[in-house]
Structure formats: structure tokens, C-alpha cells
Design a protein around this motif. Sequence first.
Motif, PDB file in Angstrom:
ATOM      1  N   PHE A  95      36.155  40.825  45.986  1.00  0.00           N
ATOM      2  CA  PHE A  95      36.807  40.930  47.292  1.00  0.00           C
ATOM      3  C   PHE A  95      37.477  42.292  47.518  1.00  0.00           C
ATOM      4  N   ILE A  96      37.216  43.262  46.660  1.00  0.00           N
ATOM      5  CA  ILE A  96      37.730  44.637  46.869  1.00  0.00           C
ATOM      6  C   ILE A  96      36.519  45.552  46.848  1.00  0.00           C
ATOM      7  N   PRO A  97      35.859  45.722  47.984  1.00  0.00           N
ATOM      8  CA  PRO A  97      34.617  46.514  47.992  1.00  0.00           C
ATOM      9  C   PRO A  97      34.848  48.001  47.804  1.00  0.00           C
ATOM     10  N   PHE A  98      35.993  48.533  48.175  1.00  0.00           N
ATOM     11  CA  PHE A  98      36.265  49.973  48.054  1.00  0.00           C
ATOM     12  C   PHE A  98      37.491  50.180  47.143  1.00  0.00           C
ATOM     13  N   GLY A  99      37.273  49.909  45.887  1.00  0.00           N
ATOM     14  CA  GLY A  99      38.405  49.997  44.959  1.00  0.00           C
ATOM     15  C   GLY A  99      38.871  51.420  44.723  1.00  0.00           C
ATOM     16  N   GLY A 100      37.952  52.382  44.739  1.00  0.00           N
ATOM     17  CA  GLY A 100      38.339  53.768  44.529  1.00  0.00           C
ATOM     18  C   GLY A 100      38.383  54.146  43.051  1.00  0.00           C
ATOM     19  N   PRO A 101      38.622  55.385  42.765  1.00  0.00           N
ATOM     20  CA  PRO A 101      38.645  55.859  41.371  1.00  0.00           C
ATOM     21  C   PRO A 101      39.871  55.348  40.621  1.00  0.00           C
TER      22      PRO A 101
END
Length: 358
Positions: free
Chosen positions: A28-34
Motif C-alpha cells: 500500500f506504499i507504491p512510492f516509498g522512495g529511497p
Amino acid sequence: MKFVDEATIDIAAGHGGAGCASFRREKFIPFGGPDGGDGGRGGSVWAVADRNLNTLIDYRYARRHEAKNGESGRGADCFGAAGPDITLRMPVGTIITDLETGRVLAELIEPDVPVLIAKGGDGGFGNLHFKSSTNRAPRQKTPGWPGEAYKVKLELRVLADVGLLGMPNAGKSTLITAISNARPKVADYPFTTLHPNLGVVRVAPEKSFVVADIPGLIEGASEGAGLGHQFLRHLQRTRLLLHIVDLAPFDDAVDPVQQAKAIVEELRKYDEELHAKPRWLVLNKLDMVPEDERAKRVKDFVKRYKWKGPVFEISALAREGLQPLIHAIWEHVVAQSRPPMPEPDPRFDAPGEAEAGE
């Protein structure tokens, strides 16, 4: 314990850990990031002077000293752990020199004060470090920086206020035994002393100074005769040299004046600064000379030696003439250790002096 005053060792600080390139991946976190963390720094190598040590024998056999590397970074914003530092304990007065460049890395004078010798490498950057508004998915990461590494020479120069200089069997060990708590080996053959001895001389409850006794020096030491010049380095930190002369040699053919001149010449060949240090003449073994001949023999020696400095007449074995020598040494050491007086500043003259000048 064997006295060792020189050693060569390899030291190496730890490398820094590499950075991590990772991205947050959760349901449910598609754009978690680095989320890649930085690497940990490598361990450093420190040196500290320990007043309980008096020899470098520990480093004669343990030649390699390495600090651990830092850990690499990990995902989930986990930074790598830093490598632990290592501390090398050495005697007070040790000089640490880089063998390749000749640069002095450290000089351990104050006890229990850590000195950095080799710095550990910094850790590399993870991709979390490169995140910005225009670079939202960085894949850059950097490796860790290497730690410093040296091949160093350890040289011990003992810290003493007064150094004893003289021929073998001149009575140096007997003198340091008589005036201090040191108990070196004393015997009736030359080169009884094979390594430096330190003794603390108590003048009063809160007044003391340190005396260093080194093996005897003979003519030709600069060419390797006897024990050579290998122990003269221990006199380079002293404030005063006592030239001990045997006025009653066993062999009547031996001339004490020629022996004294030979010692001074060997001192000059070794180091001009050491030769220029304040030096006092101490005429020893006067108990072996008849009382009616002592004054004549001392006067004849001083005249032929052409000596114009302080002269002390003692017998270390019979404990004669030691107290005037001890008090004179104490006064000299105190005078040498006082800081110089600052020059007066004319801007801060007293008001009365300024008006008188006007």
C-alpha cells in the motif's frame, strides 16, 4: 623485563563502510522512495602515554595493529555501525615517526592524553543522501573512504631532568643509588650498566627531580666501540648533564683528563645540541685519594682540563659531598623550568611613573 627503546610497527586505520542503494517497498506504499543508509566510519588508531610503562618490548613482537572497518549501510534508513578505535599504550617520552617521510606523527609527553595517529576512513553515502526535489529516485551510492596506514618507528627517549655521563666504572650507578631510590647493578667491572636507569631524588617532601643513568661511553663510540651511541638519545630531554670523572683509576697509566676530553668529543660527534647543554664536572671516588693529596689532585685536574664551569668533589660510595650537589641541581632545575618573564608594556605603566616621565 628487557629494556627496548626502539621498535618498528605497521598501523592501519579501518576503511569506511560503503553506502547502500535501496528503496522502500511496502504494501500500500507504491512510492516509498529511497531509504539506503550511509556506511559507518572506520576505526582510528590512537596512542597514549602510560606512566606505568618504561619499555617498548610489547611492540618488538606485535608488529601489526589494525582497526576494524566500518559496516556498510542497509535499507530502511539503517546506517552502518562505526568501527571501534584501538589505543596503543606506550611509555612516556615515545616519539612516533613515519618511516617513509620522516615526519613526526606524535610525541607522547603528557600521560593519559590520547593522540590520533591514523584516522579511520569516512563512510560512503547511501542513495538516501542524494534525495532531492528533482531527483526523487536516486540510485547513486559511494564506497567508503580508505583509512590511513603507516609504517612507523617508535623511539623512546626517557624524561629526566639530569643525565649522568662518564666512562665505564666512573661511579654513575653508585651515585644514582646513593641519591635516589634506583637500585641498578653495581660491580667492579666495566659496562655493568647495559640499559638506562631512572631514579627520583627527593630534596624535600614536595621537591624532587629525576636522574637518568646511561651505560658508559668510551673513546671511539662513534665508530661502534663499546655500546656506541645508542643510549645517548636518552640525555636529549635533560636540563643538565653531570660529567662523572673517576679521580682514582685502577690503572696508574690512565689519565682522567684524556678520558674526560674523549667523552666530550664523542658527545660533540653525536649531537651539537646535546654537546651545548649545561654540563657540570663531578669528581668522584675522592675517598680513594689521601686527604692531604685531594686538593692538589683536584686543582691539577681542573687546570689541565681547562674547565671553568661548576666543579663538585664527591665520593658516591662514602656518601660524601652529595648534599651540596643535590641542592645545586634542584636550584638549577627549578630555574630552568620557570617560564620567562614577559617584557613590560609601556602602555600599562603606573600613573606615578607616567607623571614622573612627563
